[in-house]
Design an enzyme around this catalytic site. Structure first.
Site, PDB file in Angstrom:
ATOM      1  CB  THR A  76       2.232  -0.381   4.232  1.00 59.25           C
ATOM      2  OG1 THR A  76       2.325  -1.121   3.020  1.00 59.25           O
ATOM      3  CG2 THR A  76       3.543  -0.468   4.986  1.00 59.25           C
ATOM      4  N   GLY A  77       1.005  -3.283   4.574  1.00 56.34           N
ATOM      5  CA  GLY A  77       1.219  -4.689   4.899  1.00 56.34           C
ATOM      6  C   GLY A  77      -0.090  -5.442   5.003  1.00 56.34           C
ATOM      7  CG  HIS A  78       0.037  -9.573   6.004  1.00 57.66           C
ATOM      8  ND1 HIS A  78       1.372  -9.295   5.805  1.00 57.66           N
ATOM      9  CD2 HIS A  78      -0.180 -10.786   5.439  1.00 57.66           C
ATOM     10  CE1 HIS A  78       1.934 -10.307   5.141  1.00 57.66           C
ATOM     11  NE2 HIS A  78       1.010 -11.222   4.911  1.00 57.66           N
ATOM     12  CB  THR A  94      -0.833  -0.002   1.304  1.00 53.61           C
ATOM     13  OG1 THR A  94      -1.523  -1.235   1.370  1.00 53.61           O
ATOM     14  CG2 THR A  94      -1.784   1.156   1.361  1.00 53.61           C
ATOM     15  CG  ASP A 135      -4.832  -2.051   6.012  1.00 50.80           C
ATOM     16  OD1 ASP A 135      -4.800  -2.676   4.923  1.00 50.80           O
ATOM     17  OD2 ASP A 135      -3.848  -1.423   6.448  1.00 50.80           O
ATOM     18  CB  VAL A 179     -12.838  -4.409   1.937  1.00 50.49           C
ATOM     19  CG1 VAL A 179     -12.370  -3.033   2.403  1.00 50.49           C
ATOM     20  CG2 VAL A 179     -13.790  -4.279   0.751  1.00 50.49           C
TER      21      VAL A 179
HETATM   22  N1  GLY Z   1      -2.610  -3.142   3.278  1.00 48.16           N
HETATM   23  C1  GLY Z   1      -3.302  -3.468   2.114  1.00 48.16           C
HETATM   24  C2  GLY Z   1      -4.245  -4.550   2.253  1.00 48.16           C
HETATM   25  O1  GLY Z   1      -4.119  -5.388   3.126  1.00 48.16           O
HETATM   26  O2  GLY Z   1      -5.159  -4.616   1.464  1.00 48.16           O
END
Ligand code: GLY
Length: 327
Positions: free
Chosen positions: A239-241, A188, A219, A217
């Site tokens: 950013t990330g999971h 992201t 974060d 969807v």
């Molecule tokens: N950080 C982006 C997502 O998990 O969609």
């Protein structure tokens, strides 16, 4: 024996390179720099590709432009880059071949706008800004967001590039229906700015996890998860999971910790620690990075694992910095 929390806290305070239990907090010099105030205006973005976003934002900030305009223009850069597989045009599709986008904006006055699960529009960040400015709502989703974008005059575009389609076809050959986070080097875009009037703003934009389930969807469009701005305290992005960020409402947490007196660096470290606690000793492929900024221009950044970088642009610097990490 030093607990992990004490260890992380001491690292954040001392900015020292320490090792415990085989885990190193690296890049202490960068961490020390992060705690220094560098003044205004200033823009920071996640990942190395954030440097190009910063350049667009800086073109507005340097002559005295507003932070909100700067972060929107910055976010539009990776959204239009077909080589970027994690944001906008050229983003990797979901399991069923759809490129679905999430984005949001927030300003110093607490105004916020967001779109999620948006298909067919190159600049979700600008649609999100229209949601903020032209509607009484905060978030529009899917077909409703697309209808709104059309009503606002945005033109449609096929966002699935040949390169992304080929990657999707390769992935399907393996018949391995596991979404991946794209977090090795890129993910992201989160962008935060403070302008010369000390007004803060932030934006976040992504195509989300590659090959995710249709309808997923993350974060990035969730105010408080991947983005939060308090005009007096500071702002944060993630950013990330996304699932880990959503479960802990990470960006809101970072800003609330700053409200309690923590530095941006210490707040990011604590927010990562909340996630690390759920991972045990093995983070696997989990990666989350937080980036924070306060009105004085102090920056904080911390990640679950090494590899998270962020880009800084101000009157003296245009550089990419390795963030410290918990593992
Ligand atoms: N950080 C982006 C997502 O998990 O969609």
């Amino acid at each position: 024996m030093t607990t992990r929390r004490e260890f992380l806290t001491s690292c954040a305070l001392a900015g020292a390179a320490l090792t415990t239990g085989g885990k190193t907090v690296a890049h202490a010099a960068a961490q020390q720099r992060e705690s220094e105030s560098t003044g205004r205006p200033l823009v920071v973005s996640t990942w190395s590709f954030g440097q190009a976003a910063n350049a667009a934002a800086w073109n507005l900030l340097a002559p005295g432009g507003a932070a909100l305009d700067a972060v929107e223009q910055g976010a539009r850069v990776p959204e239009s880059d077909p080589a970027n597989r994690t944001v906008g045009l050229g983003g990797l599709p979901d399991r069923d071949g759809h490129v679905t986008l999430d984005a949001c904006v927030m300003d110093h006055a607490g105004r916020a706008g967001s779109v999620c699960f948006l298909e067919g529009y190159e600049h979700p960040v600008s649609v999100a800004r229209k949601v903020m400015e032209e509607t009484p709502h905060v978030m529009l989703a899917g077909a409703g967001a697309a209808q709104f974008a059309a009503e606002q005059g945005f033109t449609t575009r096929d966002l699935l590039t040949d390169d992304a389609r080929n990657a999707w076809n390769e992935w399907r050959k393996e018949a391995r229906y596991e979404p991946t986070a794209n977090a090795e080097r890129h993910d992201t875009l989160g962008i935060l700015a403070v302008d010369q009037d000390a007004h803060l703003a932030g934006a976040c934009t992504t195509s989300g996890m590659a090959f995710k389930l249709h309808g997923r969807v993350g974060d990035s469009p969730i105010i408080g998860a991947a983005l939060y701005v308090d005009g007096e305290i500071g702002c944060a992005t993630a950013t990330g999971h996304g699932e880990f960020v959503m479960r802990t409402l990470g960006s809101f947490l970072v800003v609330e910790l700053m409200r309690q007196g923590r530095s941006p660096q210490d707040a990011c470290t604590e927010a990562v620690e909340r996630i690390v606690r759920s991972l045990g000793d093995d983070p696997g492929e989990t990666q989350v990075g937080y980036l924070a900024l306060d009105p004085r221009g102090r920056i904080g950044a911390f990640a679950v694992q090494p590899g998270f970088q962020y880009a800084v642009r101000d009157g003296a610097r245009d550089e990419i910095i390795d963030a410290a990490s918990a593992f």
